[in-house]
Design an enzyme around this catalytic site. Structure first.
Site, PDB file in Angstrom:
ATOM      1  N   GLY A  35       0.809  -1.231   0.000  1.00  0.00           N
ATOM      2  CA  GLY A  35       0.000   0.000   0.000  1.00  0.00           C
ATOM      3  C   GLY A  35       0.836   1.271   0.000  1.00  0.00           C
ATOM      4  O   GLY A  35       0.308   2.363  -0.197  1.00  0.00           O
ATOM      5  N   GLU A  36       2.147   1.152   0.238  1.00  0.00           N
ATOM      6  CA  GLU A  36       2.988   2.360   0.202  1.00  0.00           C
ATOM      7  C   GLU A  36       3.036   2.899  -1.222  1.00  0.00           C
ATOM      8  O   GLU A  36       2.943   2.132  -2.181  1.00  0.00           O
ATOM      9  CB  GLU A  36       4.410   2.029   0.704  1.00  0.00           C
ATOM     10  CG  GLU A  36       4.443   1.726   2.193  1.00  0.00           C
ATOM     11  CD  GLU A  36       5.857   1.510   2.718  1.00  0.00           C
ATOM     12  OE1 GLU A  36       6.811   1.551   1.924  1.00  0.00           O
ATOM     13  OE2 GLU A  36       5.990   1.306   3.935  1.00  0.00           O
ATOM     14  N   ARG A  93     -12.402  20.107   9.646  1.00  0.00           N
ATOM     15  CA  ARG A  93     -13.321  20.197  10.789  1.00  0.00           C
ATOM     16  C   ARG A  93     -12.594  20.034  12.121  1.00  0.00           C
ATOM     17  O   ARG A  93     -13.111  20.404  13.157  1.00  0.00           O
ATOM     18  CB  ARG A  93     -14.422  19.127  10.669  1.00  0.00           C
ATOM     19  CG  ARG A  93     -15.486  19.515   9.667  1.00  0.00           C
ATOM     20  CD  ARG A  93     -16.502  18.417   9.464  1.00  0.00           C
ATOM     21  NE  ARG A  93     -15.944  17.295   8.732  1.00  0.00           N
ATOM     22  CZ  ARG A  93     -16.611  16.203   8.407  1.00  0.00           C
ATOM     23  NH1 ARG A  93     -17.866  16.078   8.770  1.00  0.00           N
ATOM     24  NH2 ARG A  93     -16.051  15.242   7.724  1.00  0.00           N
ATOM     25  N   GLN A  94     -11.365  19.486  12.067  1.00  0.00           N
ATOM     26  CA  GLN A  94     -10.598  19.286  13.322  1.00  0.00           C
ATOM     27  C   GLN A  94      -9.680  20.491  13.499  1.00  0.00           C
ATOM     28  O   GLN A  94      -8.463  20.372  13.474  1.00  0.00           O
ATOM     29  CB  GLN A  94      -9.781  17.996  13.252  1.00  0.00           C
ATOM     30  CG  GLN A  94     -10.518  16.798  12.720  1.00  0.00           C
ATOM     31  CD  GLN A  94     -11.832  16.541  13.437  1.00  0.00           C
ATOM     32  OE1 GLN A  94     -11.927  16.703  14.646  1.00  0.00           O
ATOM     33  NE2 GLN A  94     -12.853  16.171  12.680  1.00  0.00           N
ATOM     34  N   LYS A 188     -28.233  22.113  16.125  1.00  0.00           N
ATOM     35  CA  LYS A 188     -27.908  20.679  16.110  1.00  0.00           C
ATOM     36  C   LYS A 188     -26.917  20.392  17.222  1.00  0.00           C
ATOM     37  O   LYS A 188     -25.911  21.073  17.337  1.00  0.00           O
ATOM     38  CB  LYS A 188     -27.297  20.337  14.746  1.00  0.00           C
ATOM     39  CG  LYS A 188     -26.738  18.941  14.613  1.00  0.00           C
ATOM     40  CD  LYS A 188     -26.087  18.721  13.254  1.00  0.00           C
ATOM     41  CE  LYS A 188     -24.659  19.207  13.227  1.00  0.00           C
ATOM     42  NZ  LYS A 188     -23.963  18.911  11.956  1.00  0.00           N
ATOM     43  N   ARG A 190     -24.289  17.602  18.683  1.00  0.00           N
ATOM     44  CA  ARG A 190     -23.607  16.357  18.354  1.00  0.00           C
ATOM     45  C   ARG A 190     -22.930  15.831  19.606  1.00  0.00           C
ATOM     46  O   ARG A 190     -22.346  16.618  20.370  1.00  0.00           O
ATOM     47  CB  ARG A 190     -22.547  16.633  17.294  1.00  0.00           C
ATOM     48  CG  ARG A 190     -22.676  15.734  16.076  1.00  0.00           C
ATOM     49  CD  ARG A 190     -21.471  15.893  15.190  1.00  0.00           C
ATOM     50  NE  ARG A 190     -21.780  16.257  13.817  1.00  0.00           N
ATOM     51  CZ  ARG A 190     -22.198  15.428  12.889  1.00  0.00           C
ATOM     52  NH1 ARG A 190     -22.434  14.181  13.184  1.00  0.00           N
ATOM     53  NH2 ARG A 190     -22.420  15.849  11.655  1.00  0.00           N
ATOM     54  N   ASP A 215     -24.672  24.212   3.234  1.00  0.00           N
ATOM     55  CA  ASP A 215     -23.659  23.728   4.179  1.00  0.00           C
ATOM     56  C   ASP A 215     -22.305  23.626   3.491  1.00  0.00           C
ATOM     57  O   ASP A 215     -22.226  23.707   2.264  1.00  0.00           O
ATOM     58  CB  ASP A 215     -24.087  22.351   4.726  1.00  0.00           C
ATOM     59  CG  ASP A 215     -23.547  22.088   6.121  1.00  0.00           C
ATOM     60  OD1 ASP A 215     -22.719  22.872   6.610  1.00  0.00           O
ATOM     61  OD2 ASP A 215     -23.945  21.076   6.724  1.00  0.00           O
ATOM     62  N   THR A 223     -26.955  14.931   8.932  1.00  0.00           N
ATOM     63  CA  THR A 223     -27.333  16.293   9.335  1.00  0.00           C
ATOM     64  C   THR A 223     -28.436  16.813   8.419  1.00  0.00           C
ATOM     65  O   THR A 223     -29.465  17.331   8.873  1.00  0.00           O
ATOM     66  CB  THR A 223     -26.100  17.232   9.238  1.00  0.00           C
ATOM     67  OG1 THR A 223     -25.098  16.749  10.117  1.00  0.00           O
ATOM     68  CG2 THR A 223     -26.456  18.670   9.585  1.00  0.00           C
TER      69      THR A 223
HETATM   70  C1  R5P Z   1     -20.539  20.433  10.516  1.00  0.00           C
HETATM   71  O1  R5P Z   1     -20.168  21.309  11.260  1.00  0.00           O
HETATM   72  C2  R5P Z   1     -20.534  20.568   9.013  1.00  0.00           C
HETATM   73  O2  R5P Z   1     -20.816  21.888   8.616  1.00  0.00           O
HETATM   74  C3  R5P Z   1     -21.517  19.607   8.367  1.00  0.00           C
HETATM   75  O3  R5P Z   1     -22.827  19.964   8.743  1.00  0.00           O
HETATM   76  C4  R5P Z   1     -21.255  18.195   8.808  1.00  0.00           C
HETATM   77  O4  R5P Z   1     -19.903  17.902   8.641  1.00  0.00           O
HETATM   78  C5  R5P Z   1     -22.089  17.216   8.017  1.00  0.00           C
HETATM   79  O5  R5P Z   1     -21.811  15.923   8.456  1.00  0.00           O
HETATM   80  P1  R5P Z   1     -22.795  14.721   8.161  1.00  0.00           P
HETATM   81  O6  R5P Z   1     -23.151  14.774   6.688  1.00  0.00           O
HETATM   82  O7  R5P Z   1     -22.000  13.500   8.524  1.00  0.00           O
HETATM   83  O8  R5P Z   1     -23.983  14.870   9.040  1.00  0.00           O
END
Ligand code: R5P
Length: 296
Positions: A35-36, A93-94, A188, A190, A215, A223
């Protein structure tokens, strides 16, 4: 200019190549039995301005390793400058510590990219507006909102919807572009341990209106599928969604096709694999935006 493409961005790079009138430079990516990967540029880049288009969606780490090797090959071969076009930057996102003891994955990625010698990064719709500040190199931050506005502007009697509170800035911006169109937001929650959506609540009025969810990322689709249910329960007549990055994890195609969303618009910042395409999906290209930025 020399133009290169990562494995995940072939279709988009081809569009960019045609629009700029620059051929894609050949490169060999060999995968060993374990896989390298091994990368070899099959063209001289000494003293050249090089552009590498490389998205880092699923499999994120595999795509990142490939990108790191391409950047190293460009640098070692004497490229004069390296512009990284990362239409989607994995790990966006991280971007901060959520729970004590965690790392900040995005900062690790940025450190590596800068150590490998990128001069500039071009990307779209970062998860947060703080992200450009994390780079020492120059950042061209583009947005698909203008492209979305062109489609959404053709609709009538609609309300914009952010499916979570993190998207408020984005929805306000789009509302302004469209002439101060009303918007609603969904709260929302999480679970930080499991990433499951635990509760959702609507703020704003969607009764009798076409609800347009906007989004940055579509991953599992949960979501937006949940948001669509809430919107219809609150009187929306139809639901559309517009998302920049089709990360498309797991069974997202089934989740979205079976959801209450009528049409799902995404861009080509990440190439959607054939098996994840579904009838409700429509793809808008960001090639024009990227070419414009590369010409400037
Ligand atoms: C979250 O903060 C992002 O803006 C998206 O809403 C999220 O990453 C969507 O993730 P998923 O489709 O897994 O619900």
């Amino acid at each position: 200019m020399k133009l290169f493409s990562g494995s995940q961005s072939k279709e988009l790079t081809l569009k960019i190549s045609k629009q700029l009138g620059v051929d894609i430079s050949p490169m060999e990516i060999f995968v060993f039995a374990d896989g390298e990967k091994r990368v070899k540029l099959n063209e001289k880049v000494l003293g050249e301005d090089c552009v590498i288009v490389c998205s880092t969606g699923i499999p994120t780490d595999v795509n990142y390793m490939e990108l790191f090797f391409i950047l190293d090959a460009l640098k070692r071969s004497g490229a004069k400058s390296i512009t990284l076009v990362a239409p989607y930057l994995g790990y966006s996102r991280q971007d901060h510590i959520f729970r004590e003891g965690e790392e900040v994955s995005l900062l690790v990625i940025i450190k590596i990219l800068e150590t490998l010698g990128i001069d500039k990064i071009v990307s779209l719709d970062f998860h947060s507006i703080k992200i450009p500040e994390f780079f020492k190199t120059s950042v061209i931050h583009l947005s698909a909102l203008e492209l979305f506005a062109k489609e959404i502007g053709k609709m009538e009697n609609y309300v914009l919807v952010s499916p979570d509170m993190g998207g408020i800035r984005r929805i306000k911006l789009l509302s302004e572009i469209l002439g101060n169109i009303p918007f609603a937001t969904i709260e929302k929650d999480r679970d930080l341990d499991t990433a499951e959506i635990s509760a959702s609540k609507l703020n704003g009025n969607v009764k009798g209106k076409v609800a347009v969810i906007v989004d940055d990322i579509l991953s599992t689709g949960n979501t937006q599928a949940r948001a669509a249910e809430i919107l219809l329960e609150n009187g929306a007549v139809k639901v559309y969604s517009f998302t920049t990055h089709p990360v498309f994890a797991g069974k997202v195609n089934e989740v979205l096709q079976n959801s209450k969303i009528d049409k799902v618009f995404v861009t080509d910042t990440i190439q959607v694999p054939g098996e994840k395409v579904f009838p409700k999906l429509e793809i808008i290209s960001v090639a024009d935006l990227i070419c414009k930025a590369l010409r400037e």
